[in-house]
Scaffold this motif. Sequence first.
Motif, PDB file in Angstrom:
ATOM      1  N   LYS A   1      25.010  46.111  11.303  1.00 30.93           N
ATOM      2  CA  LYS A   1      24.174  45.979  12.504  1.00 30.93           C
ATOM      3  C   LYS A   1      23.870  44.518  12.774  1.00 30.93           C
ATOM      4  O   LYS A   1      24.008  43.666  11.900  1.00 30.93           O
ATOM      5  CB  LYS A   1      22.879  46.772  12.330  1.00 30.93           C
ATOM      6  N   GLU A   2      23.443  44.236  13.995  1.00 30.06           N
ATOM      7  CA  GLU A   2      23.117  42.871  14.385  1.00 30.06           C
ATOM      8  C   GLU A   2      21.761  42.451  13.809  1.00 30.06           C
ATOM      9  O   GLU A   2      20.918  43.283  13.487  1.00 30.06           O
ATOM     10  CB  GLU A   2      23.085  42.758  15.911  1.00 30.06           C
ATOM     11  N   LEU A   3      21.588  41.158  13.728  1.00 29.62           N
ATOM     12  CA  LEU A   3      20.309  40.597  13.312  1.00 29.62           C
ATOM     13  C   LEU A   3      19.235  40.978  14.314  1.00 29.62           C
ATOM     14  O   LEU A   3      19.434  40.869  15.535  1.00 29.62           O
ATOM     15  CB  LEU A   3      20.435  39.071  13.218  1.00 29.62           C
ATOM     16  N   GLU A   4      18.111  41.446  13.815  1.00 28.04           N
ATOM     17  CA  GLU A   4      17.031  41.927  14.676  1.00 28.04           C
ATOM     18  C   GLU A   4      15.748  41.160  14.407  1.00 28.04           C
ATOM     19  O   GLU A   4      15.382  40.936  13.248  1.00 28.04           O
ATOM     20  CB  GLU A   4      16.794  43.422  14.402  1.00 28.04           C
ATOM     21  N   GLY A   5      15.065  40.765  15.457  1.00 31.01           N
ATOM     22  CA  GLY A   5      13.747  40.176  15.302  1.00 31.01           C
ATOM     23  C   GLY A   5      12.731  41.263  15.032  1.00 31.01           C
ATOM     24  O   GLY A   5      12.660  42.236  15.765  1.00 31.01           O
ATOM     25  N   VAL A   6      11.944  41.115  13.972  1.00 30.64           N
ATOM     26  CA  VAL A   6      10.968  42.137  13.587  1.00 30.64           C
ATOM     27  C   VAL A   6       9.577  41.777  14.087  1.00 30.64           C
ATOM     28  O   VAL A   6       8.903  42.586  14.709  1.00 30.64           O
ATOM     29  CB  VAL A   6      10.942  42.302  12.056  1.00 30.64           C
ATOM     30  N   ALA A   7       9.149  40.563  13.799  1.00 28.37           N
ATOM     31  CA  ALA A   7       7.812  40.132  14.191  1.00 28.37           C
ATOM     32  C   ALA A   7       7.762  38.615  14.191  1.00 28.37           C
ATOM     33  O   ALA A   7       8.542  37.958  13.501  1.00 28.37           O
ATOM     34  CB  ALA A   7       6.757  40.688  13.227  1.00 28.37           C
ATOM     35  N   ALA A   8       6.836  38.070  14.974  1.00 29.90           N
ATOM     36  CA  ALA A   8       6.664  36.623  15.032  1.00 29.90           C
ATOM     37  C   ALA A   8       5.191  36.289  15.196  1.00 29.90           C
ATOM     38  O   ALA A   8       4.411  37.108  15.721  1.00 29.90           O
ATOM     39  CB  ALA A   8       7.478  36.022  16.174  1.00 29.90           C
ATOM     40  N   ILE A   9       4.830  35.101  14.749  1.00 25.62           N
ATOM     41  CA  ILE A   9       3.454  34.630  14.881  1.00 25.62           C
ATOM     42  C   ILE A   9       3.485  33.147  15.179  1.00 25.62           C
ATOM     43  O   ILE A   9       4.229  32.387  14.538  1.00 25.62           O
ATOM     44  CB  ILE A   9       2.630  34.955  13.608  1.00 25.62           C
ATOM     45  N   ASP A  10       2.696  32.715  16.160  1.00 27.37           N
ATOM     46  CA  ASP A  10       2.672  31.294  16.495  1.00 27.37           C
ATOM     47  C   ASP A  10       1.498  30.605  15.804  1.00 27.37           C
ATOM     48  O   ASP A  10       0.716  31.240  15.093  1.00 27.37           O
ATOM     49  CB  ASP A  10       2.642  31.084  18.009  1.00 27.37           C
ATOM     50  N   ARG A  11       1.408  29.298  16.025  1.00 25.22           N
ATOM     51  CA  ARG A  11       0.423  28.490  15.315  1.00 25.22           C
ATOM     52  C   ARG A  11      -1.016  28.911  15.640  1.00 25.22           C
ATOM     53  O   ARG A  11      -1.916  28.750  14.833  1.00 25.22           O
ATOM     54  CB  ARG A  11       0.633  27.026  15.688  1.00 25.22           C
ATOM     55  N   GLU A  12      -1.191  29.475  16.846  1.00 30.00           N
ATOM     56  CA  GLU A  12      -2.524  29.908  17.271  1.00 30.00           C
ATOM     57  C   GLU A  12      -2.844  31.329  16.814  1.00 30.00           C
ATOM     58  O   GLU A  12      -3.927  31.828  17.082  1.00 30.00           O
ATOM     59  CB  GLU A  12      -2.632  29.824  18.800  1.00 30.00           C
ATOM     60  N   GLY A  13      -1.885  31.973  16.147  1.00 27.02           N
ATOM     61  CA  GLY A  13      -2.115  33.316  15.655  1.00 27.02           C
ATOM     62  C   GLY A  13      -1.655  34.427  16.573  1.00 27.02           C
ATOM     63  O   GLY A  13      -1.858  35.609  16.276  1.00 27.02           O
TER      64      GLY A  13
END
Length: 121
Positions: free
Chosen positions: A43-55
């Motif tokens: 399967k292809e690479l999948e983005g699961v979750a992300a968080i930026d510097r501000e939360g």
Amino acid sequence: QVQLVESGGGSVEAGGSLRLSCAVSGNTQSRRCMGWLRQAPGKELEGVAAIDREGGTSYAPSVKGRFTISQDNVKNTLYLQANSLKPDDTAMYYCAAAPLCELVKSDLGYRGQGTQVTVSS
């Protein structure tokens, strides 16, 4: 340069939980956004979750409500709390970093070596 080292993967039964950790070091501007990616065999690479510097956080629809991303800026550690795990969650999970969240999954971001998560039914 950014260095990322994941830990916490393993094998669990469906319905179980795991907490993945990622030790982070290196240029802070290059890791203003942190995230977790996963790739299952074939399967292809999948983005699961992300968080930026501000939360601010974002999640893939498939994990929303079950996974929680967080970061400890004092310990320089990124976490992924994965609850109610399903066999479809089986994959290699990668910690990732980039200057912008839009770049976390791209080749312009940084990625760790990965930690395997296996969920049995």
